[in-house]
Design a protein around this motif. Sequence first.
Motif, mmCIF file in Angstrom:
data_model
loop_
_atom_site.group_PDB
_atom_site.id
_atom_site.type_symbol
_atom_site.label_atom_id
_atom_site.label_comp_id
_atom_site.label_asym_id
_atom_site.label_seq_id
_atom_site.Cartn_x
_atom_site.Cartn_y
_atom_site.Cartn_z
ATOM 1 N N UNK A 1 59.092 83.241 28.166
ATOM 2 C CA UNK A 1 58.510 82.165 28.971
ATOM 3 C C UNK A 1 59.405 80.939 28.999
ATOM 4 N N UNK A 2 60.034 80.640 27.850
ATOM 5 C CA UNK A 2 60.920 79.477 27.810
ATOM 6 C C UNK A 2 62.128 79.686 28.711
ATOM 7 N N UNK A 3 62.767 80.850 28.600
ATOM 8 C CA UNK A 3 63.968 81.127 29.391
ATOM 9 C C UNK A 3 63.653 81.109 30.882
ATOM 10 N N UNK A 4 62.474 81.604 31.250
ATOM 11 C CA UNK A 4 62.124 81.706 32.672
ATOM 12 C C UNK A 4 61.421 80.472 33.215
ATOM 13 N N UNK A 5 61.301 79.423 32.382
ATOM 14 C CA UNK A 5 60.520 78.246 32.777
ATOM 15 C C UNK A 5 61.212 77.352 33.783
ATOM 16 N N UNK A 6 62.511 77.474 33.887
ATOM 17 C CA UNK A 6 63.269 76.563 34.733
ATOM 18 C C UNK A 6 63.576 75.238 34.066
ATOM 19 N N UNK A 7 63.176 75.091 32.809
ATOM 20 C CA UNK A 7 63.431 73.867 32.047
ATOM 21 C C UNK A 7 64.662 74.041 31.159
ATOM 22 N N UNK A 8 65.258 72.909 30.822
ATOM 23 C CA UNK A 8 66.286 72.933 29.784
ATOM 24 C C UNK A 8 65.630 73.269 28.450
ATOM 25 N N UNK A 9 66.308 74.069 27.636
ATOM 26 C CA UNK A 9 65.815 74.442 26.310
ATOM 27 C C UNK A 9 66.751 73.842 25.274
ATOM 28 N N UNK A 10 66.154 73.200 24.271
ATOM 29 C CA UNK A 10 66.948 72.567 23.226
ATOM 30 C C UNK A 10 66.534 73.086 21.851
ATOM 31 N N UNK A 11 67.507 73.247 20.999
ATOM 32 C CA UNK A 11 67.261 73.365 19.560
ATOM 33 C C UNK A 11 67.234 71.923 19.049
ATOM 34 N N UNK A 12 66.039 71.315 19.095
ATOM 35 C CA UNK A 12 65.954 69.857 18.990
ATOM 36 C C UNK A 12 65.910 69.341 17.545
ATOM 37 N N UNK A 13 65.861 70.217 16.559
ATOM 38 C CA UNK A 13 66.157 69.847 15.168
ATOM 39 C C UNK A 13 66.579 71.095 14.417
ATOM 40 N N UNK A 14 67.710 70.980 13.753
ATOM 41 C CA UNK A 14 68.257 72.068 12.941
ATOM 42 C C UNK A 14 68.942 71.452 11.732
#
Length: 798
Positions: free
Chosen positions: A262-275
């Motif tokens: 769902x994330x990949x197909x959402x059309x949104x940017x995806x972030x690893x926002x804390x690692x």
Amino acid sequence: MIPSPGPARRYRGWSAVAALVLALSSALVAFPAPAQAATAITINGTSGGRVFDGVGAISGGGGNSRLLIDYPEPQRGQILDYLFKPGYGAAMQIMKVEIGGDTNSTSGAEPSHEHTRGAVNCDRGYEWWLMGEAKARNPGIKLVGLAWGAPGWIGNGNFWSSDSIDYLVAWLGCAASHGLTIDYLGGWNERGRDVTWYKNLRSALNSRGYANVKIVASDEFGWGSADDAQRDSGFANAVAVFGSHYVCGYRSAQTNCPSSTNAVNSGKALWASENGSDDYNAGANALARGINRDYIDGKMTAYINWPVLAAITPNVPWSTTGLAVAPQPWSGYYSIGKNAWVMAQTTQFTAPGWRYLDSASGYLGGNRGNGSYVSLKSPNNSDYSTVIETMDAGSAQDLTFTVTGGLSTGTVHVWSTNVRSSNPADHFVKRSDITPSNGTFSLTVQPGYVYSITTTTGQGKGTAAGSAQGSLALPYGDDFDGYQPGREAKYLMDHQGSFEVVTCGGGRSGRCVRQMSEQAPIFWTSGHAEPFALLGDLGWRNYTVSTDVMLEKSGYVQLVGRATNYNHEGPQNLNAYYLRVADNGAWSLRSNNTSGNQRTLASGTISALGTGRWHKLALTLNGSTLTAAIDGTTVGSVSDSAWVAGQIGYATGQGVTAQFDNLSITPLAGPAPTGEIRGAGSNRCLDVNGQSQSDGAVVQIWDCNGGANQKWTPTSSNQLTVYGNKCLDAPSAASGTRIQIWSCNGGTNQQWRINADGTITGVQSGLCLDVTGAATTNGAAVELWTCNGGSNQQWIRT
């Protein structure tokens, strides 16, 4: 011991297994195996791929940047250059900052811009300054704001309220007043999501002049926000970025980093926002994997490390995490870690707005164990860079590259970092250029490296170095008159609540420090700590700390002494002594520890202090004798030896506002040369196992008991003797060597330097005396290990 991780917890520590792996890894560097069969990689400029948003780090989620602003020049500027300046160091492309909430959020607290409803002050704290310094060095850096906690007035304790939206909009206004444009804004860190709240936030931003600020949701674990967006188009329209934490697993090796369909197909940017949450050197392997594999496995276009640096004292949780450590502004000491150079292998060769080339990104030979590679092209559609990591490879590999699709076939520049090496000279090294032939060239990559191949120029490696470590000298004092209102006093670190400089009350002129939090905050941690702030050196042992205090409301103030470690899950759990005095005249001397076991050592009552009146408190710590004085009169004295050295501090009851002035710390005579050596992290003694006097008996930590096997004497020849004729002995100079005793023979393996920062280093090895795995339990082994500033390498002689 490596603890089991939990979703909102951060742990640190090395194990013996890790030491063995490191030793084996070093051997691989020295004797590389023959190269494997060649892997062919085509870098095609017409390949599809997502737009790159950047690699960076977080200032916040605790006071991890707190001491940086107190560094002198030129060291402060040097650290900032290493973090932000293009072509110099980590060259961060994104910086996320905490929106301070007057509450502990892992390694300290940051002050709020709005302690009470409507009273906005845009000059509080250090994040405005830090963002400004980042922008001055890299105008293109992207800025992100996120709240961990918040003042308790918001929503009457409910973060998901219209109050918090107004609060965030006010913070954006503060940023604008400092000439800063915030690019992205989040919700509430790791505390779930309220879909309606995010929609209301988008509406408020649009109507109040912040339509260009993009919303990140929801800075927690997993990709549930993408699932919500499928069900709610209004939420989908409100959010620009789906951000998830520790996508490869919490504090993992970062070998496998998926998102969701769902994330990949959402059309949104995806972030690893804390690692991250890893040591500034030891975390480099995981960082190298994660930056590449987040995109390969999960199509994440930003990687944000926690934190940017550890500008905190060694007793604070996570004191060696980030890209660098900067624990001593008084000495000017700092150290840049391998993490910075691994990050540089991407950031110095790309920029936000570049585009990934999916067909030129993957795993070497189709095998994760060989390593990974990602390729990106510049918006000019000519330049490109490929970043390769071989963290787990067992042998060298030959790579053949073919460049097509309109990309430059000109000279290729090569830079590398040997992640398995601890020698800074092996980090971020410019190698020989390669001239392609008809768009084709080859490169042999060694195991345990990160390589960047690029057609761009302008990369570089800074050469500045910090000063030697040193203790904060006593006597020390501060009348607080030299600061502007709203600022934090030099070296005074908030751990709960907010202690800031104000114009003095109670008829006193000049400036004072005031505890500003008027009610319990919306906590990020599970604890309900009372406000406190610490200052000073962990090596401070015997001293008198005094200050003037004025209670503004009923309750109590506390003067803290010999403060060492605290438990970040409940930061009220602090190893320290307290002199507590209430407005009704009740006083007590107390001892507390990281388990929250508080003991009253002495108590009594004097004439009521009242409110709005100034009084003087003094706490004297001399050996095991603790003495309390109020307004110049000794009110109690007691003997206790739980804590032998540490910082001073200010504290109040929850929601109690009070003022402090004229801080003074005066040293007293030191202890006798022969005595115990206590671990700062464990408060246990350096101990010869089983009271053995035999050569080869191993050394450990154990409860202090006054035994002869815990009495150590420093000699003029740099030895540490026990039993009169046995020396602390390192049988080899290798990291991980178990420490023992041996008949004194004058060898350099029996010579030690007792340093001002509390470390004890071997003359032969240059390594630190270390409690294995940062353990604190009886029987934990003592060994040699690379110095890292951890509390398990800090020792206190008594």
